[in-house]
Design a protein around this motif. Structure first.
Motif, PDB file in Angstrom:
ATOM      1  N   LEU A 104      63.939  34.206 107.438  1.00 23.19           N
ATOM      2  CA  LEU A 104      64.774  35.077 108.259  1.00 23.19           C
ATOM      3  C   LEU A 104      64.195  35.247 109.652  1.00 23.19           C
ATOM      4  O   LEU A 104      62.992  35.460 109.815  1.00 23.19           O
ATOM      5  N   ASP A 105      65.049  35.175 110.658  1.00 23.50           N
ATOM      6  CA  ASP A 105      64.634  35.521 112.009  1.00 23.50           C
ATOM      7  C   ASP A 105      64.608  37.038 112.108  1.00 23.50           C
ATOM      8  O   ASP A 105      65.544  37.717 111.691  1.00 23.50           O
ATOM      9  N   GLY A 106      63.545  37.581 112.695  1.00 24.56           N
ATOM     10  CA  GLY A 106      63.430  39.026 112.776  1.00 24.56           C
ATOM     11  C   GLY A 106      63.473  39.674 111.413  1.00 24.56           C
ATOM     12  O   GLY A 106      64.284  40.569 111.165  1.00 24.56           O
ATOM     13  N   PRO A 107      62.596  39.239 110.485  1.00 27.75           N
ATOM     14  CA  PRO A 107      62.633  39.765 109.116  1.00 27.75           C
ATOM     15  C   PRO A 107      62.237  41.229 109.059  1.00 27.75           C
ATOM     16  O   PRO A 107      61.599  41.746 109.979  1.00 27.75           O
ATOM     17  N   PRO A 108      62.591  41.912 107.970  1.00 22.26           N
ATOM     18  CA  PRO A 108      62.213  43.320 107.815  1.00 22.26           C
ATOM     19  C   PRO A 108      60.731  43.456 107.527  1.00 22.26           C
ATOM     20  O   PRO A 108      60.060  42.487 107.159  1.00 22.26           O
ATOM     21  N   ARG A 109      60.203  44.669 107.688  1.00 20.95           N
ATOM     22  CA  ARG A 109      58.855  44.954 107.240  1.00 20.95           C
ATOM     23  C   ARG A 109      58.928  45.173 105.729  1.00 20.95           C
ATOM     24  O   ARG A 109      59.814  45.889 105.243  1.00 20.95           O
ATOM     25  N   ILE A 110      58.020  44.584 105.007  1.00 18.87           N
ATOM     26  CA  ILE A 110      58.025  44.677 103.552  1.00 18.87           C
ATOM     27  C   ILE A 110      56.821  45.482 103.085  1.00 18.87           C
ATOM     28  O   ILE A 110      55.679  45.192 103.462  1.00 18.87           O
ATOM     29  N   VAL A 111      57.088  46.493 102.275  1.00 21.60           N
ATOM     30  CA  VAL A 111      56.037  47.310 101.677  1.00 21.60           C
ATOM     31  C   VAL A 111      56.097  47.105 100.177  1.00 21.60           C
ATOM     32  O   VAL A 111      57.124  47.382  99.552  1.00 21.60           O
ATOM     33  N   VAL A 112      55.032  46.597  99.589  1.00 15.27           N
ATOM     34  CA  VAL A 112      55.031  46.385  98.153  1.00 15.27           C
ATOM     35  C   VAL A 112      54.684  47.693  97.448  1.00 15.27           C
ATOM     36  O   VAL A 112      53.867  48.480  97.932  1.00 15.27           O
ATOM     37  N   VAL A 113      55.327  47.912  96.330  1.00 20.34           N
ATOM     38  CA  VAL A 113      55.152  49.147  95.560  1.00 20.34           C
ATOM     39  C   VAL A 113      54.638  48.772  94.181  1.00 20.34           C
ATOM     40  O   VAL A 113      55.170  47.873  93.529  1.00 20.34           O
ATOM     41  N   THR A 114      53.579  49.444  93.755  1.00 19.15           N
ATOM     42  CA  THR A 114      52.942  49.061  92.499  1.00 19.15           C
ATOM     43  C   THR A 114      52.451  50.292  91.750  1.00 19.15           C
ATOM     44  O   THR A 114      52.287  51.365  92.328  1.00 19.15           O
ATOM     45  N   THR A 115      52.210  50.109  90.471  1.00 18.02           N
ATOM     46  CA  THR A 115      51.679  51.189  89.637  1.00 18.02           C
ATOM     47  C   THR A 115      50.173  51.313  89.791  1.00 18.02           C
ATOM     48  O   THR A 115      49.629  52.410  89.785  1.00 18.02           O
ATOM     49  N   PHE A 116      49.507  50.160  89.960  1.00 18.13           N
ATOM     50  CA  PHE A 116      48.045  50.156  90.013  1.00 18.13           C
ATOM     51  C   PHE A 116      47.566  49.611  91.346  1.00 18.13           C
ATOM     52  O   PHE A 116      47.982  48.533  91.763  1.00 18.13           O
ATOM     53  N   GLU A 117      46.653  50.327  92.008  1.00 20.77           N
ATOM     54  CA  GLU A 117      46.208  49.913  93.333  1.00 20.77           C
ATOM     55  C   GLU A 117      45.319  48.680  93.304  1.00 20.77           C
ATOM     56  O   GLU A 117      45.151  48.007  94.329  1.00 20.77           O
ATOM     57  N   ASN A 118      44.740  48.342  92.142  1.00 20.43           N
ATOM     58  CA  ASN A 118      43.913  47.143  92.064  1.00 20.43           C
ATOM     59  C   ASN A 118      44.672  45.962  91.469  1.00 20.43           C
ATOM     60  O   ASN A 118      44.082  45.013  90.976  1.00 20.43           O
ATOM     61  N   ASP A 119      45.986  46.021  91.539  1.00 13.89           N
ATOM     62  CA  ASP A 119      46.842  44.959  91.020  1.00 13.89           C
ATOM     63  C   ASP A 119      46.662  43.690  91.855  1.00 13.89           C
ATOM     64  O   ASP A 119      46.841  43.706  93.069  1.00 13.89           O
ATOM     65  N   SER A 120      46.313  42.576  91.201  1.00 19.31           N
ATOM     66  CA  SER A 120      46.115  41.337  91.940  1.00 19.31           C
ATOM     67  C   SER A 120      47.404  40.867  92.604  1.00 19.31           C
ATOM     68  O   SER A 120      47.367  40.178  93.630  1.00 19.31           O
ATOM     69  N   TYR A 121      48.547  41.257  92.051  1.00 18.26           N
ATOM     70  CA  TYR A 121      49.823  40.902  92.661  1.00 18.26           C
ATOM     71  C   TYR A 121      49.925  41.511  94.058  1.00 18.26           C
ATOM     72  O   TYR A 121      50.515  40.917  94.960  1.00 18.26           O
ATOM     73  N   VAL A 122      49.399  42.697  94.231  1.00 13.75           N
ATOM     74  CA  VAL A 122      49.455  43.371  95.530  1.00 13.75           C
ATOM     75  C   VAL A 122      48.725  42.548  96.575  1.00 13.75           C
ATOM     76  O   VAL A 122      49.225  42.322  97.684  1.00 13.75           O
TER      77      VAL A 122
END
Length: 223
Positions: A77-95
């Motif tokens: 996307l041109d001019g993409p949105p800001r993305i904030v990931v939301v997770t249950t655990f702060e040490n999640d490797s997915y984050v």
């Protein structure tokens, strides 16, 4: 003068989570939820259609997870949105993988409503990053083993090094300019140089590269 409302897309495979997030955000006069998605693939489609300012992206979703969805949105996307990931655990490797993909930061699902609202406003209206101290632990767990610092570290000028540390501290260009007592245009030029030398596409990836290289271990970001 009134600001346009911040447009938000919610991506989470749990309907109850999306309902709760919608209720919190919709109660604010400057925020508007313009779409929802239950999978990463659906998130990409909804974002392309709705063109939001911010996406709250769950990292663990069926079909396409939040990491791949983040990559696709930012790459296509041109001019993409800001993305904030939301997770249950702060040490999640997915984050961490999502941050490396270019997400502007992360929030915990247990965050207070006020924290959520202010985070959406922050990433939508500034170039700041949402990097809690937990990013340090994530970086330590995922850092590549370097026999020596990457070549780009030695190529940074003193000013560029300072700017990168301030970026890691979550400061915007305007805040960095005030801290360093220089003009905003000068900071913007330093940021561009940092991105070029680290090979990063955006501020997030530059900061992650700095953590992985050990560049930020000896000084507190933003100090």
């Amino acid at each position: 003068m009134t600001h346009a409302r911040i447009r938000v897309v919610l991506a989470d495979d749990e309907r109850m989570v999306r309902t709760a997030l919608r209720a919190i955000l919709s109660a604010e006069p400057d925020l508007e939820v313009v779409g929802e998605a239950a999978t990463g693939a659906e998130a990409v489609s909804v974002v392309r259609q709705a063109r939001p300012d911010v996406v709250l992206m769950d990292v663990r979703m069926p079909e396409t997870d939040g990491i791949r969805a983040t990559e696709q949105i930012l790459a296509t996307l041109d001019g993409p949105p800001r993305i904030v990931v939301v997770t249950t655990f702060e040490n999640d490797s997915y984050v961490y993988d999502a941050l490396r993909a270019g997400a502007a930061g992360f929030l915990l699902k247990r965050a207070e409503a006020d924290t959520l609202v202010q985070a959406v406003r922050l990433v939508a209206r500034t170039d700041s990053l949402l990097f809690p101290s937990a990013v340090r632990a994530l970086a330590a767990e995922h850092a590549r083993a370097h026999a020596a610092p990457p070549a780009w570290v030695a190529k940074l000028t003193g000013r560029e090094s300072d700017v990168l540390r301030h970026m890691a501290g979550g400061l915007t260009n305007a805040e960095i300019a005030r801290r360093m007592e220089v003009g905003s245009a000068t900071v913007k030029s330093h940021v561009a140089a940092v991105l070029a030398k680290t090979g990063a596409r955006d501020r997030t990836q530059a900061v992650i590269a700095a953590y992985e290289a050990g560049f930020l271990r000896t000084a507190h970001p933003g100090s």
